[in-house]
Motif scaffolding. Structure first.
Motif, PDB file in Angstrom:
ATOM      1  N   GLY A 123       0.806  -1.159  -0.053  1.00  0.00           N
ATOM      2  CA  GLY A 123      -0.091   0.104  -0.026  1.00  0.00           C
ATOM      3  C   GLY A 123       0.955   1.279   0.067  1.00  0.00           C
ATOM      4  N   GLY A 124       0.240   2.422  -0.290  1.00  0.00           N
ATOM      5  CA  GLY A 124       1.160   3.671  -0.283  1.00  0.00           C
ATOM      6  C   GLY A 124       0.551   4.715  -0.221  1.00  0.00           C
ATOM      7  N   VAL A 125       0.859   5.827  -0.980  1.00  0.00           N
ATOM      8  CA  VAL A 125       0.155   7.071  -1.022  1.00  0.00           C
ATOM      9  C   VAL A 125      -0.910   7.318  -2.048  1.00  0.00           C
ATOM     10  N   HIS A 126      -2.126   7.082  -1.840  1.00  0.00           N
ATOM     11  CA  HIS A 126      -3.175   7.057  -2.951  1.00  0.00           C
ATOM     12  C   HIS A 126      -3.371   8.468  -3.734  1.00  0.00           C
ATOM     13  N   ARG A 127      -3.627   8.056  -4.860  1.00  0.00           N
ATOM     14  CA  ARG A 127      -3.922   8.958  -5.934  1.00  0.00           C
ATOM     15  C   ARG A 127      -5.028  10.310  -5.200  1.00  0.00           C
ATOM     16  N   GLY A 128      -4.771  11.492  -5.310  1.00  0.00           N
ATOM     17  CA  GLY A 128      -5.593  12.164  -4.591  1.00  0.00           C
ATOM     18  C   GLY A 128      -5.502  12.526  -2.968  1.00  0.00           C
ATOM     19  N   ALA A 129      -4.236  11.814  -2.608  1.00  0.00           N
ATOM     20  CA  ALA A 129      -4.011  11.932  -1.255  1.00  0.00           C
ATOM     21  C   ALA A 129      -3.816  13.400  -0.539  1.00  0.00           C
ATOM     22  N   GLU A 247     -14.715   5.638 -10.278  1.00  0.00           N
ATOM     23  CA  GLU A 247     -15.773   4.781  -9.912  1.00  0.00           C
ATOM     24  C   GLU A 247     -15.773   4.593  -8.430  1.00  0.00           C
ATOM     25  N   CYS A 248     -14.744   4.577  -7.811  1.00  0.00           N
ATOM     26  CA  CYS A 248     -14.598   4.533  -6.573  1.00  0.00           C
ATOM     27  C   CYS A 248     -14.878   5.811  -5.798  1.00  0.00           C
ATOM     28  N   GLU A 249     -14.587   6.956  -6.161  1.00  0.00           N
ATOM     29  CA  GLU A 249     -15.166   8.115  -5.493  1.00  0.00           C
ATOM     30  C   GLU A 249     -16.437   8.326  -5.916  1.00  0.00           C
ATOM     31  N   GLU A 250     -16.857   8.069  -6.877  1.00  0.00           N
ATOM     32  CA  GLU A 250     -18.373   8.316  -7.220  1.00  0.00           C
ATOM     33  C   GLU A 250     -19.335   7.291  -6.366  1.00  0.00           C
ATOM     34  N   ALA A 251     -18.806   6.123  -6.075  1.00  0.00           N
ATOM     35  CA  ALA A 251     -19.426   5.315  -5.174  1.00  0.00           C
ATOM     36  C   ALA A 251     -19.356   5.616  -3.424  1.00  0.00           C
ATOM     37  N   GLY A 252     -18.408   6.567  -3.273  1.00  0.00           N
ATOM     38  CA  GLY A 252     -18.224   7.146  -2.002  1.00  0.00           C
ATOM     39  C   GLY A 252     -17.442   5.995  -1.316  1.00  0.00           C
ATOM     40  N   ILE A 253     -16.793   5.112  -1.847  1.00  0.00           N
ATOM     41  CA  ILE A 253     -16.045   4.240  -1.160  1.00  0.00           C
ATOM     42  C   ILE A 253     -14.707   4.729  -0.730  1.00  0.00           C
ATOM     43  N   LYS A 254     -14.487   4.565   0.601  1.00  0.00           N
ATOM     44  CA  LYS A 254     -13.332   5.209   1.431  1.00  0.00           C
ATOM     45  C   LYS A 254     -12.552   4.444   2.327  1.00  0.00           C
TER      46      LYS A 254
END
Ligand code: PSU
Ligand code: MN
Length: 301
Positions: A123-129, A247-254
């Motif tokens: 794991g690492g620094v996510h895009r948009g971190a 899609e992850c952002e749009e689905a509100g998955i965090k």
């Protein structure tokens, strides 16, 4: 914590042991390919001179070296918690089943006295971190915990440049097998240089030994690019990752749900190709990890 007898004997005699994680089984790949892969990875470790120890939490007990039956159960049981450092006390106290991530596997390996650990990608620094602050605990674990991690870089869903900056700040040595640049998970390499490109497992083992002799705390990250013939073209996979992230952002998955969601979605969008590549790279890492662990054991004798 309980370790199996084979692992205990190897550790006592200074023989090489390689830790393996269980999140990649429970949350990283679909059943039954996850179980097949976990067993193939163990076999590959053995064929290359080391003893595998797949780690997970069963009924609140940290298990070092699961049986094939336990691995099968991790592959298909529903509701196994994804366990990072912060979750360990909860699953232990509540006697739950937990699949250990890179961070929790490193901690468990350290408790057992295992110095090497093989996985797919950290794991690492996510895009948009810069807005979400989503930085995997894996990076601080590499900073803190004395275990060498062999992987194919950070998962493609991440911001690789920021991940490497963070590792530099934390003083984590980043080595690469032959290639001058950091591995790029599904595709061969990134544009980002590592601290040193080693040519042989012995050379990598000597750097790990130097870090230990100097009593510098923390892990070493060893990047191993996926073999060319299994790599996916960078532009192709990058577009798919962008779509999955959107899609992850749009689905509100965090939070901890995002990595499993993204990996699953990428498998769907590539028609299963990303899964094949993921399997090949983990197996390839198992081979290198076992060879480095074996070289290290010889250096310590
Ligand atoms: N690499 C893979 N598949 C995975 C993971 C890594 O090829 O499933 C897991 C690892 O357990 C890693 C975790 O520690 O994803 C990172 O999750 P997060 O981004 O939530 O920290
Ligand atoms: Mn996270």
């Amino acid at each position: 914590m309980r370790a199996n007898q084979e692992v205990l004997d190897c550790l006592k005699e200074g023989k090489p042991v390689v830790a393996l994680e269980s999140t990649i089984i429970s949350h990283g790949m679909p059943y039954p390919r996850n179980v097949e892969t976990a067993l193939l990875v163990e076999k590959t470790v053995r064929e290359n001179g080391a003893t595998p120890a797949t780690i997970g939490v069963i009924d609140g007990e940290i298990v070092i070296g699961m049986t094939p039956e336990e691995i099968e159960e991790f592959g298909k049981r529903k509701g196994i918690v994804k366990v990072s450092k912060r979750d360990l006390p909860i699953v232990v106290a509540k006697k739950m089943w937990g699949a250990t991530t890179v961070s929790a596997t490193m901690l468990s390996a350290k408790m057992a006295g295992i110095e090497f650990f093989v996985t797919g990608g950290i794991g690492g620094v996510h895009r948009g971190a810069e807005t979400t602050w989503d930085v995997s605990r894996d990076l601080d674990e590499l900073a803190d915990t004395d275990v060498t991690v062999i992987c194919s870089g950070a998962k493609a869903i991440l911001d690789i440049k920021k991940t490497l900056e963070y590792l530099e700040t934390k003083g984590v040595t980043v080595l690469s097998n032959k290639a001058e640049t950091f591995a790029n998970f599904y595709s061969v390499s990134s544009d980002d240089r590592v601290d040193y490109a080693f040519k042989t497992p012995e050379e990598a083992a000597s750097i790990v030994k130097a870090k230990r002799d100097l009593k510098l705390s923390g892990g070493i990250l060893i990047s191993n690019p996926v073999p060319d013939e299994y790599a996916l073209p960078h532009d192709y996979i990058d577009k798919i990752v962008d779509q999955a992230v959107k899609e992850c952002e749009e689905a509100g998955i965090k939070g901890k749900e995002s990595t499993p969601f993204l990996l699953k979605r990428i498998v769907e969008l590539t028609g299963g190709k990303s899964l094949e590549t993921n399997i090949k790279l983990v197996v390839n890492n198992a081979k290198l990890g076992a060879m480095i662990a074996s070289s290290y054991s010889k250096l310590r004798k």
